[in-house]
Design a protein around this motif. Structure first.
Motif, PDB file in Angstrom:
ATOM      1  N   TRP A   1      -2.545   2.893  -1.635  1.00 20.47           N
ATOM      2  CA  TRP A   1      -2.010   4.230  -1.370  1.00 20.47           C
ATOM      3  C   TRP A   1      -1.103   4.201  -0.127  1.00 20.47           C
ATOM      4  CZ3 TRP A   1      -2.104   7.959   2.411  1.00 20.47           C
ATOM      5  CH2 TRP A   1      -1.692   9.233   2.033  1.00 20.47           C
ATOM      6  N   VAL A   2      -1.540   3.574   0.956  1.00 14.88           N
ATOM      7  CA  VAL A   2      -0.747   3.484   2.187  1.00 14.88           C
ATOM      8  C   VAL A   2       0.535   2.699   1.935  1.00 14.88           C
ATOM      9  CG1 VAL A   2      -0.705   2.510   4.523  1.00 14.88           C
ATOM     10  CG2 VAL A   2      -2.718   3.760   3.742  1.00 14.88           C
ATOM     11  N   PHE A   3       0.416   1.595   1.227  1.00 13.23           N
ATOM     12  CA  PHE A   3       1.599   0.772   0.918  1.00 13.23           C
ATOM     13  C   PHE A   3       2.614   1.556   0.092  1.00 13.23           C
ATOM     14  CE2 PHE A   3       4.008  -2.996   0.372  1.00 13.23           C
ATOM     15  CZ  PHE A   3       4.493  -2.960  -0.934  1.00 13.23           C
ATOM     16  N   ASN A   4       2.150   2.221  -0.945  1.00 12.12           N
ATOM     17  CA  ASN A   4       3.061   2.990  -1.806  1.00 12.12           C
ATOM     18  C   ASN A   4       3.711   4.148  -1.060  1.00 12.12           C
ATOM     19  OD1 ASN A   4       2.793   1.409  -4.094  1.00 12.12           O
ATOM     20  ND2 ASN A   4       0.954   2.489  -4.782  1.00 12.12           N
ATOM     21  N   MET A   5       2.950   4.847  -0.239  1.00 10.58           N
ATOM     22  CA  MET A   5       3.517   5.958   0.538  1.00 10.58           C
ATOM     23  C   MET A   5       4.550   5.441   1.540  1.00 10.58           C
ATOM     24  SD  MET A   5       2.827   8.713  -0.407  1.00 10.58           S
ATOM     25  CE  MET A   5       1.872   9.606  -1.503  1.00 10.58           C
ATOM     26  N   SER A   6       4.265   4.322   2.183  1.00 15.41           N
ATOM     27  CA  SER A   6       5.231   3.731   3.109  1.00 15.41           C
ATOM     28  C   SER A   6       6.509   3.364   2.378  1.00 15.41           C
ATOM     29  CB  SER A   6       4.645   2.476   3.770  1.00 15.41           C
ATOM     30  OG  SER A   6       3.492   2.789   4.471  1.00 15.41           O
ATOM     31  N   PHE A   7       6.383   2.775   1.233  1.00 16.22           N
ATOM     32  CA  PHE A   7       7.548   2.397   0.438  1.00 16.22           C
ATOM     33  C   PHE A   7       8.363   3.621   0.042  1.00 16.22           C
ATOM     34  CE2 PHE A   7      10.028  -0.373  -2.051  1.00 16.22           C
ATOM     35  CZ  PHE A   7      10.367   0.315  -3.216  1.00 16.22           C
ATOM     36  N   ILE A   8       7.676   4.683  -0.372  1.00 20.44           N
ATOM     37  CA  ILE A   8       8.374   5.919  -0.768  1.00 20.44           C
ATOM     38  C   ILE A   8       9.110   6.516   0.425  1.00 20.44           C
ATOM     39  CG2 ILE A   8       7.988   8.314  -1.483  1.00 20.44           C
ATOM     40  CD1 ILE A   8       5.756   7.212  -3.341  1.00 20.44           C
ATOM     41  N   LEU A   9       8.465   6.567   1.590  1.00 13.90           N
ATOM     42  CA  LEU A   9       9.118   7.121   2.783  1.00 13.90           C
ATOM     43  C   LEU A   9      10.331   6.287   3.192  1.00 13.90           C
ATOM     44  CD1 LEU A   9       6.047   8.194   4.920  1.00 13.90           C
ATOM     45  CD2 LEU A   9       7.686   9.677   3.761  1.00 13.90           C
ATOM     46  N   ILE A  10      10.180   4.976   3.143  1.00  7.93           N
ATOM     47  CA  ILE A  10      11.316   4.111   3.487  1.00  7.93           C
ATOM     48  C   ILE A  10      12.449   4.327   2.497  1.00  7.93           C
ATOM     49  CG2 ILE A  10      12.078   1.693   3.541  1.00  7.93           C
ATOM     50  CD1 ILE A  10       9.285   1.045   4.756  1.00  7.93           C
TER      51      ILE A  10
END
Length: 172
Positions: free
Chosen positions: A25-34
């Protein structure tokens, strides 16, 4: 505790997926924000570049003895070395605030010529009691205009010889 049934029908402990879920979840959210942040950055850069490309800055001279002297000679200045000396005194060697803010390297205060920058009311702009110019070249043009006005008053008044100013202009 979670159990799963294996191929041999035995109960085995199921792996804990909560940690993996949180990491995912953290990885995917970081990717989306980037991705979202990154997609807006090029638009801002392109917009800024276009804005700067539409601004036109009049060509001006650099504040060096060589460039100022060349421009004075081009404008027909009598004794450009004396003019440079006067301008260095007036502008503290081309470093004063008035020199930079007003584009006024000659310390001109009372000119009403076409070279002086005008306000919305059509009157010559002043800052700190000095005329304001669009470019340093405009200031030099005004300096030459003032110099020529004074030179006209020399003939027959200050100098006894006829054509005194013409004689001065011929000396290089």
């Amino acid at each position: 505790m979670l159990y799963k049934i294996g191929k041999d029908l035995e109960l085995k402990k199921a792996p804990r997926l909560a940690r993996l879920y949180k990491f995912s979840w953290v990885f995917n959210m970081s990717f989306i924000l980037i991705f979202i942040y990154g997609s807006f950055t090029p638009v801002t850069i392109i917009e800024t570049v276009v804005r700067y490309d539409t601004i036109t800055v009049p060509e001006d001279i650099k504040l060096t003895d060589e460039e100022i002297t060349a421009e004075l000679v081009k404008l027909g200045c009598v004794l450009p070395n004396v003019a440079i000396a006067q301008m260095k005194i007036e502008s503290t060697h081309f470093k004063s605030d008035i020199c930079f803010e007003n584009k006024n390297i000659a310390g001109i205060r009372t000119s009403n010529s076409k070279h002086v920058k005008r306000g919305d009311d059509g009157k010559p702009l002043k800052n700190r009691g000095h005329n304001v110019y669009n470019t340093y070249k405009d200031c030099l043009k005004d300096y030459i205009r003032i110099q020529n006005r004074y030179l006209k008053n020399i003939d027959g008044k200050y100098a006894e010889a006829d054509g005194y100013v013409k004689l001065i202009k011929q000396i290089k």
